[in-house]
Every structure is written in C-alpha cells, then in structure tokens.
Design an enzyme around this catalytic site. Structure first.
Site, mmCIF file in Angstrom:
data_model
loop_
_atom_site.group_PDB
_atom_site.id
_atom_site.type_symbol
_atom_site.label_atom_id
_atom_site.label_comp_id
_atom_site.label_asym_id
_atom_site.label_seq_id
_atom_site.Cartn_x
_atom_site.Cartn_y
_atom_site.Cartn_z
ATOM 1 C CB SER A 84 -1.115 0.164 1.348
ATOM 2 O OG SER A 84 -1.976 -1.057 1.331
ATOM 3 C CG HIS A 85 2.021 3.305 -2.733
ATOM 4 N ND1 HIS A 85 2.995 3.644 -4.410
ATOM 5 C CD2 HIS A 85 2.479 2.121 -2.503
ATOM 6 C CE1 HIS A 85 3.610 2.817 -4.493
ATOM 7 N NE2 HIS A 85 3.459 1.873 -3.722
ATOM 8 C CB ALA A 86 1.446 7.489 2.632
#
Length: 213
Positions: A84-86
């Site tokens: 996941s990416h912010a």
C-alpha cells in the site's frame, strides 16, 4: 482411518501440484494455515507464501491467517499491507524509499495510519483461479470466491462472490442454516470424527450434521 496426513507437503503423489499449506507455514512467524488447506501449485515453484502472498514484510506486523479445509486455486494472489501507498497527501508516490534526501521530513505515521490490518480467510473457503485478495479482508467460513475476482472488502460466511470489485451474488444457504453450520463448526472436529461423518458433511441435511455433534 483419519484421512491424509495434514503435515505432508504433497498429499497426492499422482498430483504433485496439490500442496498442503500447513507445512509451508510452519516456520513463518507472520502466517498460519489450518490443517488440510491446499493450494494448486500450477507453476511448480512451491513457494506459496513467498510468491503468491505479496508485500508481506515482517517489520510491518500484519498477519495472514488461513483456516482449515480451504481450497486455493492456481494463480491466486494475496496482497498484504506492504504493497500500500499513503493516500492522505496529494501524491501517492513513495518518495522516501528512494533516499538521497527524499526521506527527510517523511512521517512514517502517514503510512502506518492507513494500514488495513490482518487478512483472515476462514475455514472451508474456496478461492477460484486467479482471484486477488486485497489487504485486510476477512473471508467468512464456507465462502466461495469466483475466478479472477478482486476482493476489496469482507465477505460473509457462505457468501458466493465474483467480479471486480467482488460482490456477493448470493448466499449458499439461508441465514438460519448458516447460523447452525457455524455452531456445528465441523472443521474443528478431530480427523477421526470427520471421517466417520463425511456423508453428513458432504450432504445438505443440517439436522443430520447436527446429530453428529
């Protein structure tokens, strides 16, 4: 008779692609796999937790839990929180991982706050070929996930789900029967008891199954 040995990696000598997952999970601190759950290793690499479970890093702390008696088809991928990416800022690009000054000022909490928790696959779940499970989902007991489905949210016990994103299209049994099945929890029985009552487990008479408890 108590059925096959759940600790044997290849329970069917004539079908070496069928692999029990419990032996593979034994030495991994962040995964668990229930007895008799199996995977179709059509690619022949034998590394389910290393190549079908993606972005699962010990330092993140999320867990993958697979219940007993699950059937996982070839090509299934389980995406964990490490992928996941912010998303709270304007850009989702992971500047900080490249260093060279881009890591300065980065607050890791902006990423950790968005983690979605553990991924839990309940007992007796069937996951069709090429399905993808996204981080943090919980799949209820007895659910069926169609081929190529992309599961982004939780599924109820005994749901049949398909599509991208996956949606429940029906339930295998009515609510009252599901409640009774969850109370019976045959997947927790000793192997010899399961062997004695296979006809009730394979059948569709809830009263016969309850009578075996």
């Amino acid at each position: 008779m108590t059925g096959p040995d759940p600790d044997v990696l290849h329970p069917m000598p004539h079908a070496p692609a069928v692999i029990f997952l419990a032996p593979l999970a034994k030495d991994r601190p962040n995964v668990s796999a229930g007895r008799f759950s199996y995977w179709d290793d059509a690619g022949g690499h034998g590394d389910f937790f290393g190549r079908q479970v993606l972005y699962h890093y010990d330092f993140i702390g999320d867990r993958l839990e697979i219940g007993p008696f699950c059937a996982i088809a070839a090509g299934v991928q389980i995406v964990m929180n490490g992928g996941s990416h912010a998303m709270s800022g304007f850009s989702t690009f992971p500047f900080s991982i490249f260093g060279h000054g881009w890591e300065e000022g980065f607050d890791p909490e902006t990423w950790t706050a968005e983690r979605r928790g553990d991924t839990v696959i309940g007992p007796d779940v069937w996951i069709g070929r090429g399905a993808v499970l996204m981080p943090g989902v919980t799949i209820g007991a007895g659910a069926v996930i169609g081929a190529e489905a992309v599961v982004t949210g939780d599924l109820r016990p005994y749901a049949v789900a398909a599509g991208n994103p996956a949606r429940e299209i029906r339930r295998r049994f009515g609510d009252a029967t599901v409640d009774r099945l969850l109370a019976v929890a045959w997947w927790d029985w000793p192997a010899d008891k399961i062997t004695r009552n296979l006809n009730a487990i394979r059948g569709a008479d809830i009263e016969a199954l309850e009578a075996a408890t």
